[in-house]
Design an enzyme around this catalytic site. Structure first.
Site, PDB file in Angstrom:
ATOM      1  N   LYS A   1      -1.761 -24.022  37.188  1.00  0.00           N
ATOM      2  CA  LYS A   1      -0.809 -22.891  37.815  1.00  0.00           C
ATOM      3  C   LYS A   1       0.628 -22.974  37.289  1.00  0.00           C
ATOM      4  O   LYS A   1       1.105 -24.245  37.300  1.00  0.00           O
ATOM      5  CB  LYS A   1      -0.676 -22.827  39.392  1.00  0.00           C
ATOM      6  CG  LYS A   1      -2.064 -22.693  40.136  1.00  0.00           C
ATOM      7  CD  LYS A   1      -2.343 -21.388  40.281  1.00  0.00           C
ATOM      8  CE  LYS A   1      -3.710 -21.032  40.910  1.00  0.00           C
ATOM      9  NZ  LYS A   1      -4.199 -19.639  41.049  1.00  0.00           N
TER      10      LYS A   1
ATOM     11  N   LYS B   1     -13.412 -12.234  40.473  1.00  0.00           N
ATOM     12  CA  LYS B   1     -13.526 -13.131  42.073  1.00  0.00           C
ATOM     13  C   LYS B   1     -14.587 -12.248  42.903  1.00  0.00           C
ATOM     14  O   LYS B   1     -14.318 -11.376  43.530  1.00  0.00           O
ATOM     15  CB  LYS B   1     -12.219 -12.993  42.774  1.00  0.00           C
ATOM     16  CG  LYS B   1     -11.119 -14.001  42.219  1.00  0.00           C
ATOM     17  CD  LYS B   1      -9.730 -13.870  42.888  1.00  0.00           C
ATOM     18  CE  LYS B   1      -8.813 -15.107  42.692  1.00  0.00           C
ATOM     19  NZ  LYS B   1      -8.545 -15.430  41.476  1.00  0.00           N
TER      20      LYS B   1
HETATM   21 MG   LIG Z   1      -5.679 -16.368  38.856  1.00  0.00          MG
END
Ligand SMILES: [Mg+2]
Length: 326
Positions: free
Chosen positions: A140, A246
């Site tokens: 991240k 997702k």
């Molecule tokens: Mg992502």
């Protein structure tokens, strides 16, 4: 004919809170669904909401489950509001699992991307994951000043063995100038950066397109495509890059499969920290989508997230045992 409907909520504190541009995520809450038909066959499903990605909240999903009758007529199609995409997913999966018998083999780490801790901690975290067989890592970005993060990235790239690939995920947290910094750095990496995920916020579609045309490092959309309608919209507007799927918050899997059949796209199937029930569903779904999309790369699944969750029995491939833990 009728199904008996049962549900049990779960709550799993992360071993360490997950730090992203959206903030600090402390615990994964969700709901396991169980259907039993007249012949005694059982089908499990999972509701794993992610409200900051536009799905319903856990409270809304629970309210939905509490409103469901304990006996469901099998001859009626379920109609669940599109504002409850995680519930749509969970119930369709539970129904399809009623008739699914074979046990799936566990996915090899080489086919998953492992999530590294955010920030400098990544530098000491990749090695045991590499030893465990992971070859794709995800890190991240956008949580510290760009100069500091780029210095960490340089160190990380020097440390990572040949054959390792890195995905960067900004969670929409960069501005255009920093996105240029990141992408020009990545372009000098000789293809070892597989892609940058969502460098700019979802609203900046035109700027995302410009970036994708200017740099060789591919860009993946994630926050931009959190619903099936958004996925369709970006596809119709001509996004040529990668889409992070997702699936657990995208509604019924059958609709996703139908869409990818009609409009082939380059995808990465990704977890939202499900239990084994959701996880196995994603593995099956990824295999099905891969056969539908033979002209696109078979990308590692974004499923290397199990180490973030406690050993609480909810990763048990024996779903009846998993259910009994709740
Ligand atoms: Mg992502």
């Amino acid at each position: 004919m009728a199904y008996r409907f049962e549900f049990r909520p779960y709550c799993r504190p992360f071993r360490q809170p997950l730090k992203t541009h959206h903030g600090l995520w402390q615990q994964r809450e969700g709901i396991i669904l169980k259907l039993t038909d007249d012949r005694g066959r059982v089908g499990f499903g999972e509701v794993a909401p992610l409200p900051w990605f536009g799905s319903e909240t856990q409270a809304q999903a629970l309210a939905f489950c509490q409103d469901m009758p304990p006996q469901l007529a099998t001859d009626k199609a379920f109609s669940i509001l599109p504002t409850l995409p995680a519930c749509q997913f969970g119930l369709e999966v539970a129904v399809s699992n009623l008739t699914r018998r074979c046990r799936r083999p566990e996915l090899a780490p080489a086919h998953c991307s492992a999530l590294l801790p955010t920030g400098e901690a990544a530098l000491s975290a990749w090695a045991p994951l590499w030893s465990a067989g992971y070859r794709t890592f995800k890190w991240k970005i956008g949580v510290a000043p760009v100069a500091i993060e780029l210095a960490w990235l340089s160190q990380l790239m020097r440390q990572l063995p040949l054959g390792a690939r890195l995905r960067l995920d900004a969670n929409g947290g960069l501005d255009e100038l920093t996105a240029h910094h990141w992408l020009s750095y990545c372009d000098r990496g000789g293809g070892r950066i597989e892609f940058i995920e969502q460098p700019l916020p979802p609203g900046d579609f035109a700027a995302l397109v410009k970036l994708s045309q200017r740099y060789q490092t591919p860009i993946a959309l994630d926050e931009s495509v959190t619903t099936l309608d958004q996925l369709k919209m970006h596809c119709f507007r001509g996004w040529q890059g990668i889409y992070v799927i997702k699936a657990a918050i995208l509604g019924p899997p059958s609709r996703l499969i139908q869409f990818c059949t009609d409009y082939p796209i380059d995808i990465v199937v990704s977890s939202v920290f499900e239990t084994d029930i959701g996880r196995q569903t994603l593995i099956d779904l990824a295999a099905e989508l891969a056969t539908l999309l033979p002209h696109y790369p078979r990308r590692s699944l974004g499923l290397g997230t199990q180490r973030w969750l406690p050993c609480d029995g909810l990763d048990d491939p024996d779903w009846e045992a998993l259910w009994q833990r709740l």
